[in-house]
Design a protein around this motif. Sequence first.
Motif, PDB file in Angstrom:
ATOM      1  N   LEU A 100      -9.532  23.992  70.014  1.00 60.22           N
ATOM      2  CA  LEU A 100      -8.087  24.093  70.071  1.00 60.22           C
ATOM      3  C   LEU A 100      -7.839  25.604  70.015  1.00 60.22           C
ATOM      4  CD1 LEU A 100      -6.749  21.874  67.006  1.00 60.22           C
ATOM      5  CD2 LEU A 100      -6.425  21.370  69.745  1.00 60.22           C
ATOM      6  N   ALA A 101      -8.436  26.320  69.418  1.00 67.92           N
ATOM      7  CA  ALA A 101      -8.225  27.743  69.786  1.00 67.92           C
ATOM      8  C   ALA A 101      -8.606  28.374  71.207  1.00 67.92           C
ATOM      9  CB  ALA A 101      -8.784  28.557  68.673  1.00 67.92           C
ATOM     10  N   ARG A 102      -9.839  27.535  71.545  1.00 67.30           N
ATOM     11  CA  ARG A 102     -10.329  27.846  73.095  1.00 67.30           C
ATOM     12  C   ARG A 102      -9.340  27.570  74.058  1.00 67.30           C
ATOM     13  NH1 ARG A 102     -15.608  25.734  73.286  1.00 67.30           N
ATOM     14  NH2 ARG A 102     -15.923  27.596  72.557  1.00 67.30           N
ATOM     15  N   GLY A 103      -8.504  26.297  73.878  1.00 67.47           N
ATOM     16  CA  GLY A 103      -7.595  26.048  74.636  1.00 67.47           C
ATOM     17  C   GLY A 103      -6.344  26.788  74.635  1.00 67.47           C
ATOM     18  N   ARG A 104      -5.827  27.345  73.391  1.00 63.09           N
ATOM     19  CA  ARG A 104      -4.678  28.158  73.403  1.00 63.09           C
ATOM     20  C   ARG A 104      -5.054  29.516  74.115  1.00 63.09           C
ATOM     21  NH1 ARG A 104      -4.567  25.692  68.125  1.00 63.09           N
ATOM     22  NH2 ARG A 104      -5.476  27.625  67.340  1.00 63.09           N
ATOM     23  N   ARG A 105      -6.229  29.997  73.942  1.00 63.78           N
ATOM     24  CA  ARG A 105      -6.492  31.182  74.485  1.00 63.78           C
ATOM     25  C   ARG A 105      -6.542  31.284  76.038  1.00 63.78           C
ATOM     26  NH1 ARG A 105     -11.151  33.598  76.201  1.00 63.78           N
ATOM     27  NH2 ARG A 105     -11.225  36.165  75.965  1.00 63.78           N
ATOM     28  N   GLN A 106      -7.109  30.114  76.542  1.00 65.54           N
ATOM     29  CA  GLN A 106      -7.053  29.854  77.858  1.00 65.54           C
ATOM     30  C   GLN A 106      -5.633  29.764  78.501  1.00 65.54           C
ATOM     31  OE1 GLN A 106      -9.486  26.352  78.380  1.00 65.54           O
ATOM     32  NE2 GLN A 106     -11.656  27.430  78.526  1.00 65.54           N
ATOM     33  N   ARG A 107      -4.787  28.967  77.742  1.00 61.01           N
ATOM     34  CA  ARG A 107      -3.390  28.820  78.437  1.00 61.01           C
ATOM     35  C   ARG A 107      -2.655  30.272  78.341  1.00 61.01           C
ATOM     36  NH1 ARG A 107      -4.019  24.281  75.454  1.00 61.01           N
ATOM     37  NH2 ARG A 107      -2.770  25.126  73.842  1.00 61.01           N
ATOM     38  N   ARG A 108      -2.965  30.951  77.204  1.00 64.27           N
ATOM     39  CA  ARG A 108      -2.484  32.419  77.181  1.00 64.27           C
ATOM     40  C   ARG A 108      -2.983  33.269  78.042  1.00 64.27           C
ATOM     41  NH1 ARG A 108      -3.884  33.057  72.215  1.00 64.27           N
ATOM     42  NH2 ARG A 108      -5.669  34.523  72.482  1.00 64.27           N
ATOM     43  N   LEU A 109      -3.961  33.358  78.556  1.00 64.72           N
ATOM     44  CA  LEU A 109      -4.804  34.053  79.633  1.00 64.72           C
ATOM     45  C   LEU A 109      -4.432  33.845  81.125  1.00 64.72           C
ATOM     46  CD1 LEU A 109      -8.190  34.967  78.145  1.00 64.72           C
ATOM     47  CD2 LEU A 109      -6.147  36.278  78.108  1.00 64.72           C
ATOM     48  N   MET A 110      -3.919  32.321  81.139  1.00 65.11           N
ATOM     49  CA  MET A 110      -3.609  31.928  82.554  1.00 65.11           C
ATOM     50  C   MET A 110      -2.353  32.615  83.105  1.00 65.11           C
ATOM     51  SD  MET A 110      -2.991  27.773  83.603  1.00 65.11           S
ATOM     52  CE  MET A 110      -4.312  27.229  82.571  1.00 65.11           C
ATOM     53  N   PRO A 111      -2.541  32.927  84.337  1.00 64.62           N
ATOM     54  CA  PRO A 111      -1.325  33.760  84.924  1.00 64.62           C
ATOM     55  C   PRO A 111      -0.039  32.894  85.044  1.00 64.62           C
ATOM     56  CG  PRO A 111      -3.133  33.913  86.444  1.00 64.62           C
ATOM     57  CD  PRO A 111      -3.428  33.159  85.355  1.00 64.62           C
ATOM     58  N   PRO A 112       1.037  33.348  85.061  1.00 64.56           N
ATOM     59  CA  PRO A 112       2.412  32.554  84.968  1.00 64.56           C
ATOM     60  C   PRO A 112       2.361  31.860  86.360  1.00 64.56           C
ATOM     61  CG  PRO A 112       2.889  34.706  84.188  1.00 64.56           C
ATOM     62  CD  PRO A 112       1.262  34.812  84.725  1.00 64.56           C
ATOM     63  N   GLY A 113       2.877  30.589  86.417  1.00 66.34           N
ATOM     64  CA  GLY A 113       3.001  29.907  87.465  1.00 66.34           C
ATOM     65  C   GLY A 113       1.565  29.025  88.019  1.00 66.34           C
ATOM     66  N   ASP A 114       0.613  29.348  87.379  1.00 66.10           N
ATOM     67  CA  ASP A 114      -0.619  29.042  87.703  1.00 66.10           C
ATOM     68  C   ASP A 114      -0.947  27.423  87.333  1.00 66.10           C
ATOM     69  OD1 ASP A 114      -3.551  28.306  88.249  1.00 66.10           O
ATOM     70  OD2 ASP A 114      -4.176  29.957  87.408  1.00 66.10           O
ATOM     71  N   GLU A 115      -1.096  26.438  88.034  1.00 62.97           N
ATOM     72  CA  GLU A 115      -0.732  25.015  87.922  1.00 62.97           C
ATOM     73  C   GLU A 115      -2.263  24.433  88.073  1.00 62.97           C
ATOM     74  OE1 GLU A 115       1.798  23.100  90.561  1.00 62.97           O
ATOM     75  OE2 GLU A 115       3.416  24.695  90.327  1.00 62.97           O
ATOM     76  N   ARG A 116      -3.246  25.100  87.822  1.00 61.51           N
ATOM     77  CA  ARG A 116      -4.820  24.647  87.595  1.00 61.51           C
ATOM     78  C   ARG A 116      -4.669  23.625  86.352  1.00 61.51           C
ATOM     79  NH1 ARG A 116      -8.825  29.433  86.964  1.00 61.51           N
ATOM     80  NH2 ARG A 116      -6.915  30.123  85.722  1.00 61.51           N
ATOM     81  N   SER A 117      -5.514  22.818  86.509  1.00 58.46           N
ATOM     82  CA  SER A 117      -5.690  21.745  85.415  1.00 58.46           C
ATOM     83  C   SER A 117      -6.376  22.549  84.292  1.00 58.46           C
ATOM     84  CB  SER A 117      -6.575  20.521  85.764  1.00 58.46           C
ATOM     85  OG  SER A 117      -7.142  20.052  84.669  1.00 58.46           O
ATOM     86  N   GLU A 118      -5.788  22.292  83.163  1.00 57.84           N
ATOM     87  CA  GLU A 118      -6.372  22.695  81.789  1.00 57.84           C
ATOM     88  C   GLU A 118      -7.794  22.385  81.756  1.00 57.84           C
ATOM     89  OE1 GLU A 118      -3.911  22.440  78.421  1.00 57.84           O
ATOM     90  OE2 GLU A 118      -2.164  23.210  79.390  1.00 57.84           O
ATOM     91  N   GLU A 119      -8.134  21.390  82.253  1.00 60.76           N
ATOM     92  CA  GLU A 119      -9.897  20.832  82.014  1.00 60.76           C
ATOM     93  C   GLU A 119     -10.645  21.776  82.865  1.00 60.76           C
ATOM     94  OE1 GLU A 119     -10.093  16.739  82.602  1.00 60.76           O
ATOM     95  OE2 GLU A 119      -8.281  16.342  81.493  1.00 60.76           O
ATOM     96  N   ALA A 120     -10.089  22.386  83.966  1.00 64.34           N
ATOM     97  CA  ALA A 120     -11.093  23.176  84.932  1.00 64.34           C
ATOM     98  C   ALA A 120     -11.531  24.354  84.073  1.00 64.34           C
ATOM     99  CB  ALA A 120     -10.183  23.540  86.051  1.00 64.34           C
TER     100      ALA A 120
END
Length: 120
Positions: A100-120
């Motif tokens: 869960l922490a890894r997923g939160r970190r990935q979402r936080r680091l994702m550039p705004p508007g980036d619509e990549r799948s969170e599973e990628a």
Amino acid sequence: MHAFDVLGDPVRRRILELLADGERTSGAVCAVIQREFGISQPAVSQHLRVLRDSGFATVRPEGTRRLYAVNGQPLREVDVWLGPFRRFWTPPLEALATELARGRRQRRLMPPGDERSEEA
């Protein structure tokens, strides 16, 4: 009565859940339990008595009302008893927390508007 005999009853567990939020009058407890379980006021009173007699709940008079609260000591004893069994659920829960922490970190680091799948 053994702690697990007391806690094995769903009505008594629900009463303890209600009391965990703070003191409640017996009338307030009865109203919730009657609505959720469809049992009579005397039956609820009997469950309150079991909790009180077994040490899981305390009661104090306030005028004509009786205020019930959780007594934490028997719950601490149950917690100690459960200690040797924690190895069965602690590592999977810790792994889940890491993911869960890894997923939160990935979402936080994702550039705004980036619509990549969170599973990628």
